[in-house]
Design a protein around this motif. Structure first.
Motif, PDB file in Angstrom:
ATOM      1  N   LEU A   1       8.649   4.671  13.308  1.00  0.00           N
ATOM      2  CA  LEU A   1       8.368   6.165  13.420  1.00  0.00           C
ATOM      3  C   LEU A   1       6.927   6.376  12.751  1.00  0.00           C
ATOM      4  CD1 LEU A   1      11.756   7.219  11.648  1.00  0.00           C
ATOM      5  CD2 LEU A   1      11.298   7.619  13.994  1.00  0.00           C
ATOM      6  N   LYS A   2       6.563   5.537  12.091  1.00  0.00           N
ATOM      7  CA  LYS A   2       5.066   5.809  11.559  1.00  0.00           C
ATOM      8  C   LYS A   2       4.026   5.436  12.728  1.00  0.00           C
ATOM      9  CE  LYS A   2       3.776   4.583   7.792  1.00  0.00           C
ATOM     10  NZ  LYS A   2       3.164   3.841   6.514  1.00  0.00           N
ATOM     11  N   GLU A   3       4.465   4.501  13.502  1.00  0.00           N
ATOM     12  CA  GLU A   3       3.508   4.179  14.717  1.00  0.00           C
ATOM     13  C   GLU A   3       3.426   5.331  15.785  1.00  0.00           C
ATOM     14  OE1 GLU A   3       5.121   0.491  16.207  1.00  0.00           O
ATOM     15  OE2 GLU A   3       4.447  -0.756  14.422  1.00  0.00           O
ATOM     16  N   ILE A   4       4.784   6.091  15.799  1.00  0.00           N
ATOM     17  CA  ILE A   4       4.527   7.310  16.724  1.00  0.00           C
ATOM     18  C   ILE A   4       4.003   8.495  16.159  1.00  0.00           C
ATOM     19  CG2 ILE A   4       6.310   6.219  18.112  1.00  0.00           C
ATOM     20  CD1 ILE A   4       8.107   8.614  16.788  1.00  0.00           C
ATOM     21  N   GLY A   5       3.556   8.462  14.825  1.00  0.00           N
ATOM     22  CA  GLY A   5       2.715   9.467  14.309  1.00  0.00           C
ATOM     23  C   GLY A   5       3.518  10.402  13.142  1.00  0.00           C
ATOM     24  N   VAL A   6       4.710   9.818  12.895  1.00  0.00           N
ATOM     25  CA  VAL A   6       5.569  10.752  11.841  1.00  0.00           C
ATOM     26  C   VAL A   6       5.012  10.317  10.392  1.00  0.00           C
ATOM     27  CG1 VAL A   6       7.907  10.885  10.871  1.00  0.00           C
ATOM     28  CG2 VAL A   6       7.703  10.529  13.207  1.00  0.00           C
ATOM     29  N   GLU A   7       4.743  11.399   9.609  1.00  0.00           N
ATOM     30  CA  GLU A   7       4.015  11.257   8.314  1.00  0.00           C
ATOM     31  C   GLU A   7       5.181  10.691   7.347  1.00  0.00           C
ATOM     32  OE1 GLU A   7       2.676  15.075   7.186  1.00  0.00           O
ATOM     33  OE2 GLU A   7       1.340  15.321   8.877  1.00  0.00           O
ATOM     34  N   ASP A   8       4.546   9.887   6.536  1.00  0.00           N
ATOM     35  CA  ASP A   8       5.288   9.338   5.379  1.00  0.00           C
ATOM     36  C   ASP A   8       6.304  10.441   4.731  1.00  0.00           C
ATOM     37  OD1 ASP A   8       3.927   7.273   5.990  1.00  0.00           O
ATOM     38  OD2 ASP A   8       2.894   6.997   4.313  1.00  0.00           O
ATOM     39  N   SER A   9       5.787  11.477   4.560  1.00  0.00           N
ATOM     40  CA  SER A   9       6.549  12.597   3.734  1.00  0.00           C
ATOM     41  C   SER A   9       7.950  13.092   4.447  1.00  0.00           C
ATOM     42  CB  SER A   9       5.695  13.766   3.432  1.00  0.00           C
ATOM     43  OG  SER A   9       5.176  14.395   4.601  1.00  0.00           O
ATOM     44  N   ARG A  10       7.816  12.838   5.941  1.00  0.00           N
ATOM     45  CA  ARG A  10       9.006  13.152   6.597  1.00  0.00           C
ATOM     46  C   ARG A  10      10.108  12.106   7.070  1.00  0.00           C
ATOM     47  NH1 ARG A  10       9.931  18.232   6.726  1.00  0.00           N
ATOM     48  NH2 ARG A  10      10.924  18.247   8.940  1.00  0.00           N
ATOM     49  N   LEU A  11       9.800  11.013   6.461  1.00  0.00           N
ATOM     50  CA  LEU A  11      10.748   9.944   6.873  1.00  0.00           C
ATOM     51  C   LEU A  11      12.197   9.930   5.910  1.00  0.00           C
ATOM     52  CD1 LEU A  11       8.132   6.654   6.611  1.00  0.00           C
ATOM     53  CD2 LEU A  11       9.260   7.617   8.566  1.00  0.00           C
ATOM     54  N   GLY A  12      11.817  10.318   4.434  1.00  0.00           N
ATOM     55  CA  GLY A  12      13.114  10.798   3.888  1.00  0.00           C
ATOM     56  C   GLY A  12      13.962  12.034   4.285  1.00  0.00           C
ATOM     57  N   TYR A  13      13.152  13.032   5.135  1.00  0.00           N
ATOM     58  CA  TYR A  13      13.920  14.011   5.763  1.00  0.00           C
ATOM     59  C   TYR A  13      14.927  13.555   6.921  1.00  0.00           C
ATOM     60  CZ  TYR A  13      14.568  18.259   8.443  1.00  0.00           C
ATOM     61  OH  TYR A  13      15.316  19.422   9.270  1.00  0.00           O
ATOM     62  N   ILE A  14      13.999  12.611   7.765  1.00  0.00           N
ATOM     63  CA  ILE A  14      14.708  12.270   9.023  1.00  0.00           C
ATOM     64  C   ILE A  14      16.004  11.376   8.802  1.00  0.00           C
ATOM     65  CG2 ILE A  14      14.445  10.690  10.872  1.00  0.00           C
ATOM     66  CD1 ILE A  14      11.345  11.722  10.963  1.00  0.00           C
ATOM     67  N   VAL A  15      15.879  10.565   7.839  1.00  0.00           N
ATOM     68  CA  VAL A  15      17.061   9.644   7.284  1.00  0.00           C
ATOM     69  C   VAL A  15      18.041  10.555   6.727  1.00  0.00           C
ATOM     70  CG1 VAL A  15      17.942   7.372   6.279  1.00  0.00           C
ATOM     71  CG2 VAL A  15      15.631   7.536   7.441  1.00  0.00           C
ATOM     72  N   SER A  16      17.477  11.527   6.103  1.00  0.00           N
ATOM     73  CA  SER A  16      18.776  12.225   5.303  1.00  0.00           C
ATOM     74  C   SER A  16      19.599  13.085   6.308  1.00  0.00           C
ATOM     75  CB  SER A  16      18.144  13.078   4.382  1.00  0.00           C
ATOM     76  OG  SER A  16      17.316  12.516   3.352  1.00  0.00           O
ATOM     77  N   HIS A  17      19.090  13.445   7.335  1.00  0.00           N
ATOM     78  CA  HIS A  17      19.737  14.318   8.464  1.00  0.00           C
ATOM     79  C   HIS A  17      20.262  13.479   9.504  1.00  0.00           C
ATOM     80  CE1 HIS A  17      17.622  17.262   6.140  1.00  0.00           C
ATOM     81  NE2 HIS A  17      18.211  18.457   6.744  1.00  0.00           N
ATOM     82  N   ASN A  18      19.510  12.392   9.699  1.00  0.00           N
ATOM     83  CA  ASN A  18      20.055  11.372  10.667  1.00  0.00           C
ATOM     84  C   ASN A  18      20.074   9.833  10.425  1.00  0.00           C
ATOM     85  OD1 ASN A  18      20.816  10.272  13.175  1.00  0.00           O
ATOM     86  ND2 ASN A  18      18.769  10.418  14.221  1.00  0.00           N
ATOM     87  N   PRO A  19      20.953   9.450   9.590  1.00  0.00           N
ATOM     88  CA  PRO A  19      20.960   8.014   9.172  1.00  0.00           C
ATOM     89  C   PRO A  19      21.417   7.171  10.217  1.00  0.00           C
ATOM     90  CG  PRO A  19      23.068   9.083   8.304  1.00  0.00           C
ATOM     91  CD  PRO A  19      22.253  10.258   8.814  1.00  0.00           C
ATOM     92  N   PHE A  20      21.898   7.657  11.406  1.00  0.00           N
ATOM     93  CA  PHE A  20      22.352   6.790  12.562  1.00  0.00           C
ATOM     94  C   PHE A  20      20.937   6.198  13.219  1.00  0.00           C
ATOM     95  CE2 PHE A  20      25.606   9.820  11.679  1.00  0.00           C
ATOM     96  CZ  PHE A  20      26.598   8.920  11.379  1.00  0.00           C
TER      97      PHE A  20
ATOM     98  N   GLU B   1       1.269  14.004  19.310  1.00  0.00           N
ATOM     99  CA  GLU B   1       1.261  14.810  18.314  1.00  0.00           C
ATOM    100  C   GLU B   1       2.465  15.737  18.492  1.00  0.00           C
ATOM    101  OE1 GLU B   1      -1.575  14.689  20.075  1.00  0.00           O
ATOM    102  OE2 GLU B   1      -2.794  13.518  18.291  1.00  0.00           O
ATOM    103  N   SER B   2       2.711  16.363  19.648  1.00  0.00           N
ATOM    104  CA  SER B   2       3.845  16.819  19.847  1.00  0.00           C
ATOM    105  C   SER B   2       5.273  16.016  19.769  1.00  0.00           C
ATOM    106  CB  SER B   2       3.745  17.532  21.318  1.00  0.00           C
ATOM    107  OG  SER B   2       2.806  18.660  21.453  1.00  0.00           O
ATOM    108  N   VAL B   3       5.169  14.667  20.250  1.00  0.00           N
ATOM    109  CA  VAL B   3       6.238  13.846  20.159  1.00  0.00           C
ATOM    110  C   VAL B   3       6.626  13.831  18.739  1.00  0.00           C
ATOM    111  CG1 VAL B   3       7.130  11.485  20.587  1.00  0.00           C
ATOM    112  CG2 VAL B   3       5.914  12.979  22.129  1.00  0.00           C
ATOM    113  N   ALA B   4       5.588  13.193  17.974  1.00  0.00           N
ATOM    114  CA  ALA B   4       5.747  13.204  16.448  1.00  0.00           C
ATOM    115  C   ALA B   4       6.114  14.437  15.731  1.00  0.00           C
ATOM    116  CB  ALA B   4       4.255  12.858  15.782  1.00  0.00           C
ATOM    117  N   SER B   5       5.648  15.639  16.045  1.00  0.00           N
ATOM    118  CA  SER B   5       6.268  16.805  15.372  1.00  0.00           C
ATOM    119  C   SER B   5       7.705  17.183  15.878  1.00  0.00           C
ATOM    120  CB  SER B   5       5.432  18.065  15.928  1.00  0.00           C
ATOM    121  OG  SER B   5       5.995  19.108  15.433  1.00  0.00           O
TER     122      SER B   5
END
Length: 418
Positions: free
Chosen positions: A196-215, A239-243
């Protein structure tokens, strides 16, 4: 009489020399019968008449002898029995000794032997092979209603907490807690977070993503990579894909075929160009994740109930994609107030579609305040007209000073009269 009793006691002791085992119950029965006979003779002699005291004494001796027989068969192993026989029968007495005394001596000897055996087992040393085979109970609780009890024992959960994952949300979903406990952080979780970090997702959004989609932690890296490659092939920028992934956590859980079908649906239903389709989806990526039924329903509402033309619907959707996922009741209520109360025509609503996404109460209060002041003019052809866009977008203080030419206190006082 005394010599007869002594003779029978010698017979009893000779019988006890046999090894008593769990399978040799017959020996115990013979010993019991011999002891009963030795105790019975003195009281069955015709020289001493039997009374109630004699009967009670004989019954008590019988109970004690039966207890000794059961205790002997229960506790004595063949090895312990042989050693004990040698110690108890070390010297044979000719004088008469009470069978009750013999029973008490045997019971005390059994207790001492068992205590000694337990002490030896407690001090017994283990070999290296035996030590390896010893199983130690895990410190992890076997069951719990909350994941909090496992955080200190699970590296995966402790790392997810550090990332900002809301475990209290995940534990309310069935089977998610068990799934997370089975994951290994180094082999299962870390590679996907790095992806996820390699495709541009920020570190602050990793917790949000796993909290809503642990799968997403159970998806294969090959599938995740294939879906990102597909989006890039449709000319979505990095940038669009990461967003999109950051705002729609379930996006990468869907197959390439489903993503392609969704993009084709919006392009065909709305008659949009490829560029406008990418624009709409990039601004509202959950359009690729949710159900299509509410979207189809809203399109019918806009066309049939609200009376918009196809080109007007296209303009509204491109400007405000949320109209596709808006609540049907709220959408019709807002349009009804705009068109039937404020007398705003369709083409003006399509020109300023943000008004359809505004709060109904804010729209109503501001229109009534302008109408009270005599400034409710929304036609661009009229002087001093008020733009629908500014009507719903400006904060209260700017609305009062720029559009209503009134003070904020006057507006608050007017709200109290509604």
């Amino acid at each position: 009489m005394v010599s007869s009793c002594a003779h029978l006691c010698q017979r009893c002791t000779s019988l006890l020399r046999f090894r008593i085992t769990w399978q040799s119950v017959t020996h115990v029965q013979l010993c019991t019968a011999a002891i009963k006979a030795s105790v019975k003779l003195p009281y069955e002699s015709s020289l001493i008449p039997e009374n109630n005291t004699t009967a009670r004494t004989r019954q008590r001796w019988k109970q004690q002898i039966c207890y000794y027989s059961d205790l002997t068969a229960k506790h004595l192993t063949p090895e312990a029995t042989g050693n004990k026989d040698k110690e108890l029968l070390r010297s044979e007495v000719v004088t008469y000794e009470s069978p009750v005394t013999q029973i008490r001596d045997a019971e005390s000897q059994i207790t001492l032997d068992l205590d000694a055996a337990d002490e030896l087992l407690a001090l017994e040393e283990f070999s290296d092979e035996e030590a390896v085979g010893v199983s130690v109970s895990s410190a992890v609780p076997p069951a719990s209603f909350s994941l909090r009890a496992y955080v200190d024992k699970s590296e995966t959960l402790s790392k997810l907490v550090q990332l900002g994952v809301n475990l209290w949300k995940l534990e309310q979903r069935p089977n998610v807690g068990s799934m997370l406990l089975k994951l290994d952080f180094q082999t299962d979780v870390a590679p996907r977070l790095l992806f996820l970090k390699e495709i541009g997702v920020e570190d602050s959004r990793l917790g949000y993503i796993v909290s809503h989609n642990p799968f997403i932690l159970t998806e294969s890296l090959e599938n995740l990579q294939a879906r990102v490659v597909y989006l890039r092939s449709k000319k979505f920028s990095a940038e669009s894909v990461a967003s999109m992934v950051s705002r729609a956590p379930y996006l990468l859980n869907f197959s390439v075929k489903r993503l392609d079908n969704r993009l084709s649906f919006y392009q065909q239903q709305l008659s949009l160009s490829a560029s406008n389709t990418r624009n709409v989806v990039a601004r509202l990526p959950r359009l690729l994740c949710g159900s299509l039924e509410p979207i189809k329903e809203n399109l019918k509402v806009c066309k049939i109930e609200l009376g918009f033309k196809e080109n007007e619907i296209q303009h509204i959707v491109v400007a405000v994609p949320k109209v596709l996922t808006a609540n049907k009741k709220k959408l019709t209520q807002t349009f009804d107030f705009l068109h039937n109360v404020m007398k705003v025509p369709h083409h003006l609503i399509a020109k300023f579609p943000q008004v359809l996404n505004s709060k109904y109460l804010r729209l109503k209060e501001r229109h009534q305040f302008l109408e009270y002041l005599g400034k409710a003019l929304y036609d661009p052809a009229e002087p001093n007209y008020i733009s629908l866009d500014r009507l719903v977008s400006l904060p209260d203080d700017a609305f009062c000073t720029e559009l209503a030419s009134a003070t904020l206190e006057d507006f608050y006082l007017f709200q109290k009269t509604l």
